[in-house]
Write an enzyme that holds these catalytic residues in place. Structure first.
Site, PDB file in Angstrom:
ATOM      1  N   GLU A  55       0.727  -1.175  -0.025  1.00 22.14           N
ATOM      2  CA  GLU A  55      -0.022   0.038   0.055  1.00 22.14           C
ATOM      3  C   GLU A  55       0.895   1.308  -0.054  1.00 22.14           C
ATOM      4  OE1 GLU A  55      -1.657   2.860   3.050  1.00 22.14           O
ATOM      5  OE2 GLU A  55      -1.970   0.948   3.900  1.00 22.14           O
ATOM      6  N   HIS A  56       1.879   1.243   0.689  1.00 26.39           N
ATOM      7  CA  HIS A  56       2.709   2.399   0.894  1.00 26.39           C
ATOM      8  C   HIS A  56       3.515   2.387  -0.567  1.00 26.39           C
ATOM      9  CE1 HIS A  56       3.715   3.692   4.917  1.00 26.39           C
ATOM     10  NE2 HIS A  56       2.467   3.237   5.187  1.00 26.39           N
TER      11      HIS A  56
END
Length: 425
Positions: A55-56
């Site tokens: 996600e990052h």
């Protein structure tokens, strides 16, 4: 409240991707989300934290855009871009003015289709996530909840931290990320939702352009049923001024038909300023500044927990009072006025939240993922109104049984400890 026909529309692509929209003619904004039906609970132990790490990483650049390009393009259209990872899903979402839907969706699609996963970005992001883990360890309220969850679900992945551990995060490589990404981010694992000033056809056309050519993949996830584990966990942190306490019990899955009764029970116990925990333990006895109860429900299990921060001198008394509130809910019927107040509080919170495009977009995804259907506000209110005092007490009797309570404590504990006898119901 008058009946209303839902304006929600649904499209299922041949590759399994689902698109849901709810038009809102009175607004000028659109909220769009791309949802992955897989969160941290699907991760094997050696990859704990990889969903959050990916996600990052997608924001660090794609094959078409650098990280700076992504930031500048979103700012240029006055939009907001965000993402989160939970135990059972990952979401990438944006909110923009209606005229910017094509550009905003193109950016979102880039994130979940074409992340670059450059080695130098991976190394840099490892440092960022490790700092995020350290921040959790330094925040006693976060830490006591994490300890409680880890021990409550024991060895199951549901108990593992969403952020991962320093050991697992440090081990991630580009090949690891790419393998997990291609395993999870297949179209049949995605749900795309939008609410606001748009038409269903608009979004379907945009989705078709970027996603219709992708092939479905198999599920392939091992996901055994979590088993709750009563426990008492103490963590001494001598530098703290307060003792932070979390006490809880197994509850119901999110999909259980009695979930509205649980919402009422939780609201009465510690869901607001008029709740029993707030009024009795904070206002009357002055034992805590922060105290509340909350439900954490998943598709197959759930838990109800109470958090409080107090001084070392009053910690034992606070534990006694919380357990006493559990007993009272179990043994003494609630009166009509308290039931009415809880229902009105929950009804107001539900309806006010659904006035925004962001919450509607969120609800479209969650209702589909957990129930494979949509609920109108009128249906939600009707199900809430159907809860009886007898149902709430029946749930309390089911939850608050001997041997089911668990507790975690973080603080400068000295000789303080919680014993099974203190948690006896």
């Amino acid at each position: 409240m008058a009946n209303a026909i839902s304006s929600v529309q649904k499209e299922v692509f041949p590759n399994g991707l689902v698109v849901l929209t709810e038009p809102m003619e009175h607004v000028h904004s659109i909220s769009v989300g791309i949802w992955l039906r897989s969160g941290s609970r699907r991760e094997p132990a050696e990859l704990n934290g990889i969903s959050h790490f990916i996600e990052h990483m997608v924001f660090k650049g794609t094959t078409r855009r650098t990280a700076e390009d992504i930031a500048r393009e979103v700012d240029r259209i006055g939009g907001m871009l965000d993402a989160f990872t939970s135990k059972e899903m990952v979401c990438f979402n944006t909110r923009i003015l209606d005229e910017h839907l094509p550009k905003a969706f193109d950016i979102l699609a880039d994130l979940v289709r074409e992340p670059k996963f450059a080695n130098e970005d991976i190394d840099r992001e490892k440092s960022v996530v490790l700092e995020e883990i350290r921040m959790t360890q330094d925040n006693p309220e976060d830490l006591v909840h994490e300890l409680f969850t880890q021990n409550f679900w024991a060895s199951h992945a549901l108990g593992k931290p969403i952020l991962g551990t320093p050991e697992t995060v440090s081990s991630f490589t580009r090949d690891t990320l790419r393998t997990w990404f291609h395993h999870c981010y297949a179209p049949n694992h995605l749900v795309i939702t939008a609410a606001g000033h748009l038409t269903h056809a608009q979004l379907v056309d945009l989705v078709a352009e970027r996603f219709s050519g992708l092939a479905a993949s198999s599920n392939g996830h091992a996901d055994p049923l979590p088993q709750p584990t009563p426990h008492i966990t103490l963590r001494n942190k001598s530098e703290l001024e307060q003792v932070h306490i979390c006490i809880g019990v197994p509850a119901l899955p999110l999909t259980d038909r009695r979930r509205f009764g649980v919402s009422v029970l939780n609201n009465i116990l510690g869901g607001g300023m008029s709740s029993r925990l707030f009024q009795n333990i904070r206002e009357r006895l002055g034992l805590a500044y922060a105290i509340f109860s909350e439900m954490n429900s998943y598709r197959d299990v759930g838990m109800l927990s109470v958090y409080a921060g107090t001084s070392l001198e009053t910690a034992e008394k606070l534990v006694q009072c919380v357990v006493e509130e559990f007993r009272n809910l179990r043994d003494v019927p609630i009166d009509d006025e308290e039931l009415r107040r809880a229902k009105d509080h929950l009804k107001g919170a539900t309806l006010l939240a659904l006035e925004g495009s962001g919450q509607k977009m969120n609800s479209l995804a969650r209702y589909h993922i957990y129930f494979d259907r949509h609920f109108t506000p009128q249906e939600l209110v009707a199900m809430l109104e159907s809860v009886t005092a007898e149902e709430v007490q029946e749930l309390a009797r089911e939850f608050f049984q001997p041997g089911r309570l668990a507790a975690s404590v973080v603080g400068a504990l000295g000789k303080f400890k919680i014993t099974p006898e203190q948690l006896a119901l």
